[in-house]
Motif scaffolding. Sequence first.
Motif, PDB file in Angstrom:
ATOM      1  N   PHE A 107       0.820  -1.207   0.000  1.00 12.64           N
ATOM      2  CA  PHE A 107       0.000   0.000   0.000  1.00 12.64           C
ATOM      3  C   PHE A 107       0.858   1.263   0.000  1.00 12.64           C
ATOM      4  O   PHE A 107       0.399   2.334  -0.399  1.00 12.64           O
ATOM      5  N   MET A 108       2.130   1.122   0.422  1.00 15.25           N
ATOM      6  CA  MET A 108       3.003   2.277   0.513  1.00 15.25           C
ATOM      7  C   MET A 108       3.522   2.671  -0.874  1.00 15.25           C
ATOM      8  O   MET A 108       3.554   1.860  -1.790  1.00 15.25           O
ATOM      9  N   PRO A 109       3.933   3.935  -1.057  1.00 18.90           N
ATOM     10  CA  PRO A 109       4.563   4.325  -2.308  1.00 18.90           C
ATOM     11  C   PRO A 109       5.893   3.608  -2.477  1.00 18.90           C
ATOM     12  O   PRO A 109       6.516   3.224  -1.482  1.00 18.90           O
ATOM     13  N   PRO A 110       6.342   3.356  -3.711  1.00 20.48           N
ATOM     14  CA  PRO A 110       5.738   3.847  -4.958  1.00 20.48           C
ATOM     15  C   PRO A 110       4.628   2.964  -5.504  1.00 20.48           C
ATOM     16  O   PRO A 110       3.911   3.363  -6.419  1.00 20.48           O
ATOM     17  N   ALA A 111       4.448   1.738  -4.973  1.00 20.51           N
ATOM     18  CA  ALA A 111       3.435   0.848  -5.552  1.00 20.51           C
ATOM     19  C   ALA A 111       2.027   1.372  -5.305  1.00 20.51           C
ATOM     20  O   ALA A 111       1.184   1.378  -6.199  1.00 20.51           O
ATOM     21  N   ALA A 112       1.759   1.831  -4.077  1.00 20.86           N
ATOM     22  CA  ALA A 112       0.443   2.359  -3.706  1.00 20.86           C
ATOM     23  C   ALA A 112      -0.678   1.403  -4.122  1.00 20.86           C
ATOM     24  O   ALA A 112      -1.681   1.808  -4.684  1.00 20.86           O
ATOM     25  N   ASP A 165      -2.374   8.286   4.282  1.00 19.66           N
ATOM     26  CA  ASP A 165      -1.532   8.766   3.188  1.00 19.66           C
ATOM     27  C   ASP A 165      -0.400   9.638   3.712  1.00 19.66           C
ATOM     28  O   ASP A 165       0.687   9.681   3.127  1.00 19.66           O
ATOM     29  N   ALA A 166      -0.642  10.327   4.820  1.00 24.72           N
ATOM     30  CA  ALA A 166       0.373  11.239   5.350  1.00 24.72           C
ATOM     31  C   ALA A 166       1.308  10.584   6.350  1.00 24.72           C
ATOM     32  O   ALA A 166       2.493  10.949   6.426  1.00 24.72           O
ATOM     33  N   TYR A 167       0.828   9.597   7.125  1.00 30.13           N
ATOM     34  CA  TYR A 167       1.595   9.141   8.284  1.00 30.13           C
ATOM     35  C   TYR A 167       1.972   7.670   8.290  1.00 30.13           C
ATOM     36  O   TYR A 167       2.950   7.298   8.955  1.00 30.13           O
TER      37      TYR A 167
END
Length: 208
Positions: A107-112, A165-167
């Motif tokens: 779920f984290m960037p860069p894959a999101a 998305d922020a934390y």
Amino acid sequence: MRQADSQTSIPTLPSAPSLIARGHDRRALLAALTFIDRPPQSAAALAAWFDKHLAAPGWMPRPAHVAEGFSEQVALGPPAPSDPDEPALRELVGAARFRVLVSLRAFMPPAADDRFLAEAIRAGRVRPAEDTALWEPCPRGDDLLSDIVLSLFAADILSYREFHDAYLCVCKTCLRVDFDPSTSGRTGCPEHEPTATVNVMRRSRPPI
């Protein structure tokens, strides 16, 4: 540091008054993080986790059995000390925890990759809460244990997407879950980012 309320406080959430206002219901996130931080190591402990974090809020009754993709069902309840299901349950809990962490890491960037959110909605494991714009988990007893835990994360992410998305931070090396990107960014942790020097409170990481 702000708290959601006295019953659902999450000690390591960062200060974000616009996102963690008093009265916001973060019980689903607290339940999921409790499973990740302190994975139950016995049938009795897992049953207690279900009773406290899913049955008590009315999201689902405690199931009679739990299962993961690779395993047979393991019964819940207070077994005898020599119950042969205990090693099987610890293996099952470890596998479920690992799948949840891998999903959060993706779920984290860069894959999101947020397909687990869409899957939770499609499978009916989350639903809009009555009279609010929030979501709540509603898993079933025959769901995989990892899907039950993911439904808890999904409900909170769908309710507070900007916060996550922020934390939300997940270390790409050890899969530690944290909520303070000021230390090592969104995909690191102090142990695997030697240049990080900021000393902050962070989540403990039991062995996977």
